[in-house]
Scaffold this active site. Structure first.
Site, PDB file in Angstrom:
ATOM      1  N   ALA A  24       0.820  -1.210   0.000  1.00  0.00           N
ATOM      2  CA  ALA A  24       0.000   0.000   0.000  1.00  0.00           C
ATOM      3  C   ALA A  24       0.855   1.262   0.000  1.00  0.00           C
ATOM      4  O   ALA A  24       0.618   2.185  -0.791  1.00  0.00           O
ATOM      5  CB  ALA A  24      -0.927  -0.003   1.216  1.00  0.00           C
ATOM      6  N   GLU A  44      10.196   4.001   6.214  1.00  0.00           N
ATOM      7  CA  GLU A  44      10.085   2.546   6.235  1.00  0.00           C
ATOM      8  C   GLU A  44      10.952   1.968   7.357  1.00  0.00           C
ATOM      9  O   GLU A  44      12.121   2.333   7.483  1.00  0.00           O
ATOM     10  CB  GLU A  44      10.528   1.962   4.881  1.00  0.00           C
ATOM     11  CG  GLU A  44      10.722   0.466   4.837  1.00  0.00           C
ATOM     12  CD  GLU A  44       9.525  -0.313   5.332  1.00  0.00           C
ATOM     13  OE1 GLU A  44       9.708  -1.206   6.179  1.00  0.00           O
ATOM     14  OE2 GLU A  44       8.392  -0.020   4.887  1.00  0.00           O
ATOM     15  N   TRP A  74       9.453  -8.615  10.275  1.00  0.00           N
ATOM     16  CA  TRP A  74       9.645  -8.267  11.676  1.00  0.00           C
ATOM     17  C   TRP A  74      10.117  -9.533  12.386  1.00  0.00           C
ATOM     18  O   TRP A  74       9.327 -10.457  12.607  1.00  0.00           O
ATOM     19  CB  TRP A  74       8.346  -7.731  12.270  1.00  0.00           C
ATOM     20  CG  TRP A  74       7.956  -6.411  11.685  1.00  0.00           C
ATOM     21  CD1 TRP A  74       7.248  -6.198  10.544  1.00  0.00           C
ATOM     22  CD2 TRP A  74       8.297  -5.124  12.197  1.00  0.00           C
ATOM     23  NE1 TRP A  74       7.118  -4.845  10.309  1.00  0.00           N
ATOM     24  CE2 TRP A  74       7.741  -4.160  11.313  1.00  0.00           C
ATOM     25  CE3 TRP A  74       8.995  -4.686  13.316  1.00  0.00           C
ATOM     26  CZ2 TRP A  74       7.886  -2.786  11.520  1.00  0.00           C
ATOM     27  CZ3 TRP A  74       9.135  -3.312  13.529  1.00  0.00           C
ATOM     28  CH2 TRP A  74       8.583  -2.391  12.637  1.00  0.00           C
ATOM     29  N   GLY A  99       5.028  -6.912   2.429  1.00  0.00           N
ATOM     30  CA  GLY A  99       4.609  -8.286   2.224  1.00  0.00           C
ATOM     31  C   GLY A  99       4.753  -8.757   0.795  1.00  0.00           C
ATOM     32  O   GLY A  99       4.947  -9.954   0.548  1.00  0.00           O
ATOM     33  N   VAL A 233       8.402   4.774  12.918  1.00  0.00           N
ATOM     34  CA  VAL A 233       7.581   5.876  13.412  1.00  0.00           C
ATOM     35  C   VAL A 233       7.050   5.494  14.788  1.00  0.00           C
ATOM     36  O   VAL A 233       6.281   4.534  14.924  1.00  0.00           O
ATOM     37  CB  VAL A 233       6.436   6.203  12.447  1.00  0.00           C
ATOM     38  CG1 VAL A 233       5.444   7.168  13.085  1.00  0.00           C
ATOM     39  CG2 VAL A 233       7.003   6.806  11.164  1.00  0.00           C
ATOM     40  N   HIS A 462      -2.233 -13.053   6.175  1.00  0.00           N
ATOM     41  CA  HIS A 462      -3.123 -12.137   5.455  1.00  0.00           C
ATOM     42  C   HIS A 462      -3.913 -11.293   6.451  1.00  0.00           C
ATOM     43  O   HIS A 462      -5.146 -11.279   6.419  1.00  0.00           O
ATOM     44  CB  HIS A 462      -4.110 -12.919   4.575  1.00  0.00           C
ATOM     45  CG  HIS A 462      -3.492 -13.722   3.500  1.00  0.00           C
ATOM     46  ND1 HIS A 462      -4.170 -14.749   2.854  1.00  0.00           N
ATOM     47  CD2 HIS A 462      -2.257 -13.671   2.922  1.00  0.00           C
ATOM     48  CE1 HIS A 462      -3.390 -15.286   1.931  1.00  0.00           C
ATOM     49  NE2 HIS A 462      -2.218 -14.652   1.962  1.00  0.00           N
ATOM     50  N   ALA A 496      -4.377  -2.696   4.241  1.00  0.00           N
ATOM     51  CA  ALA A 496      -5.351  -3.766   4.443  1.00  0.00           C
ATOM     52  C   ALA A 496      -6.028  -3.703   5.802  1.00  0.00           C
ATOM     53  O   ALA A 496      -7.059  -4.361   5.997  1.00  0.00           O
ATOM     54  CB  ALA A 496      -4.673  -5.126   4.272  1.00  0.00           C
TER      55      ALA A 496
END
Length: 530
Positions: A24, A44, A74, A99, A233, A462, A496
């Site tokens: 995204a 990022e 991660w 992903g 962040v 997912h 998502a």
């Protein structure tokens, strides 16, 4: 394997900060960078690298090689999948491409029925006719691009393995499904009903294409875009309920970047975590953490969904194992409905010609290669689960991974549907074409099938739904239909996590579509028409 790092220093201010460069975030940053003279900062947490520096394991069609790169996920994130299992590693992408750099590469559109459910959940403007033009626009379908309802020349290549390149298990499953009466669906993304289809992948020339390639790389040299990798962040900063910037953590060092607009694209685990650290979420949770409440939004972190699956381990015959090493794995999908009336055969009506509204919630994916010289498997997945979990903070320290409780198969209906699918898959494996390539065929457990499912179930990585889209009158909604966070100004979520109802397919293409549409809405807000 070391991942190359392409670094860019943090500025002190930006017009928009986009958080997360995954499926995204890469799309959102690329589209916002098209605005004249806009300063876009893309932050990022994982490594940043140019497309030409992509690690070979990411390009490879073997998903296991990419998942093995701890630097691109991660590394310490864990999740409790079911109440019968201890917490275990949970793969979420970390690094440019997110992903899409480590996933199974399936490129399946959400179905018309999925988006009907979005509209029914109070999200106008997200019907199938609304989203189809964006699906068409983002794709470069190498097989059906010149056909109706498809696109050619878009940023995301979509391809399928030709019949001669299908692995032995994939080829046998395809012929067995057809022989059992399942409809052939040559185009997985045609919006048709259940049946057997060649798998569609986001690949070109036999290599994975991530969102770093498709969206971010073409935007890299625009003067208004800056990418800062290797930075987390910590929180979004507010003044009187209005965004004023972000606090970025680089080890123990904290840096403030001033910005009037922030777009969270950190995914369904980390976007809600950032909101909670920023004081946006359930007031009782924030109070327990000692976080000042900026906006009481009860739905943050709730309604976490993933697709539960079980893997039926198989051992190929010697000849089939040799062919599996020279061909592609996972080359077809068998989709079928479950529930009352579905039985253990092809769905009556749905496979017999029902169109876009025909539902399917079971997916069978052959894995021609797993771990071991002759190892293979059949992945049986429930694609429209009812069970929901949650993401919560352990502390307000961004170095602490959130607590992920998926609660898969807590709804009795999910257990029943997945159990039915496992029985059907075991029966299908007894077909002569599959017997010819599979040396050992598993049978459903002779004992308590439901207990076995709870203990054996796995997630498909997912996650969705933790910042659900919906109207402000819905107490569980976190963002509106344009991705704007309820209760504050200048803050969006565009990944998502905002899915109001999970898609019944792997979410990559739907996430890119969503990001493209929300980026267009954000652009209109930033530069309203004169």
């Amino acid at each position: 394997m070391a991942v190359p790092q392409f670094d860019n220093a943090l500025p002190t201010a930006a017009d928009v900060v986009v958080v997360g460069a995954g499926a995204a975030g890469a799309a959102v940053a690329a589209r916002l960078s098209e605005l004249d003279s806009a300063r876009i900062l893309l932050v990022e947490a994982g490594p940043d690298y140019r497309a030409a520096q992509t690690p070979p394991a990411v390009r490879d069609t073997d998903v296991g090689r990419a998942l093995a790169l701890r630097s691109l996920r991660w590394p310490d994130l864990r999740a409790r999948l079911t109440e019968a299992q201890p917490p275990r590693p949970y793969a979420c992408g970390r690094g440019v491409g997110g992903g899409s750099a480590i996933n199974g590469q399936l490129a399946a559109r959400g179905t018309p029925a999925d988006f009907d459910a979005w509209v029914a959940a109070g999200c106008p403007g997200w019907s199938w006719p609304d989203v189809l033009p964006t699906f068409v626009g983002i794709e470069d379908d190498l097989d059906f691009g010149d056909g109706p309802g498809h696109g050619a020349g878009g940023p995301v290549p979509i391809s399928r393995a030709p019949a001669g390149r299908r692995g032995p298990l994939s080829a046998a499953l395809y012929t067995a499904a057809v022989d059992r009466g399942h409809a052939e669906r040559p185009d997985l993304n045609a919006g048709e009903g259940p049946g057997i289809s060649p798998t569609a992948w986001h690949r070109r020339g036999g290599a994975r294409v991530s969102s770093n390639d498709s969206h971010l790389e073409p935007a890299r040299d625009r003067p208004g875009l800056r990418v800062a990798g290797g930075r987390t962040v910590a929180r979004v900063l507010f003044s009187a309920g209005r965004v004023r910037g972000v606090e970025v953590a680089d080890g123990r060092r904290r840096t403030v970047v001033a910005a009037p607009a922030v777009v969270l694209c950190a995914g369904a685990v980390y976007s809600p975590a950032i909101l909670l650290r920023s004081g946006v979420g359930p007031a009782d949770q924030l109070d327990r953490l000692g976080v000042e409440v900026v906006a009481a939004v009860p739905g943050v972190g709730a309604r976490l969904s993933d697709h539960p699956a079980v893997l039926l381990d198989l051992r190929l015959t010697g000849d089939a194992a040799e062919r599996a090493r020279r061909t592609e794995s996972g080359c077809c999908l068998l989709r079928l409905p479950s529930g009352p009336g579905a039985g253990t055969g092809p769905p009556a009506g749905a496979d017999a010609g029902a169109g876009a509204d025909a539902g399917h919630d079971i997916q069978l994916l052959p894995l021609d290669r797993t771990v071991g010289p002759a190892a293979a498997g059949l992945l049986v997945s429930l694609m429209r689960p009812a069970s929901l979990g949650a993401v919560r903070l352990r502390s307000d320290d961004p170095a602490d991974d959130p607590q992920v409780d998926l609660r898969l198969l807590t709804e009795p209906a999910d257990l029943g549907r997945l159990g039915e699918a496992v029985r059907y898959a075991a029966d299908l494996l007894d077909h002569r074409d599959l017997r010819a390539v599979v040396a050992d065929r598993p049978a459903p457990p002779a004992g308590d099938l439901r207990r076995w499912l709870r203990e054996s179930c796995r997630a498909q990585y997912h996650p969705s739904g933790t910042c659900r889209m919906g109207p402000a009158t819905d107490p569980g909604a976190v963002v509106d239909e344009e991705g704007r966070v309820h209760g504050v100004d200048g803050l969006w979520v565009a990944d998502a996590s905002v899915l109001p109802v999970p898609c019944g397919v792997p979410p990559y293409l739907s996430t890119v579509m969503l990001a493209e549409r929300l980026a267009a809405a954000i652009r209109r807000r930033l530069r309203p028409a004169p």
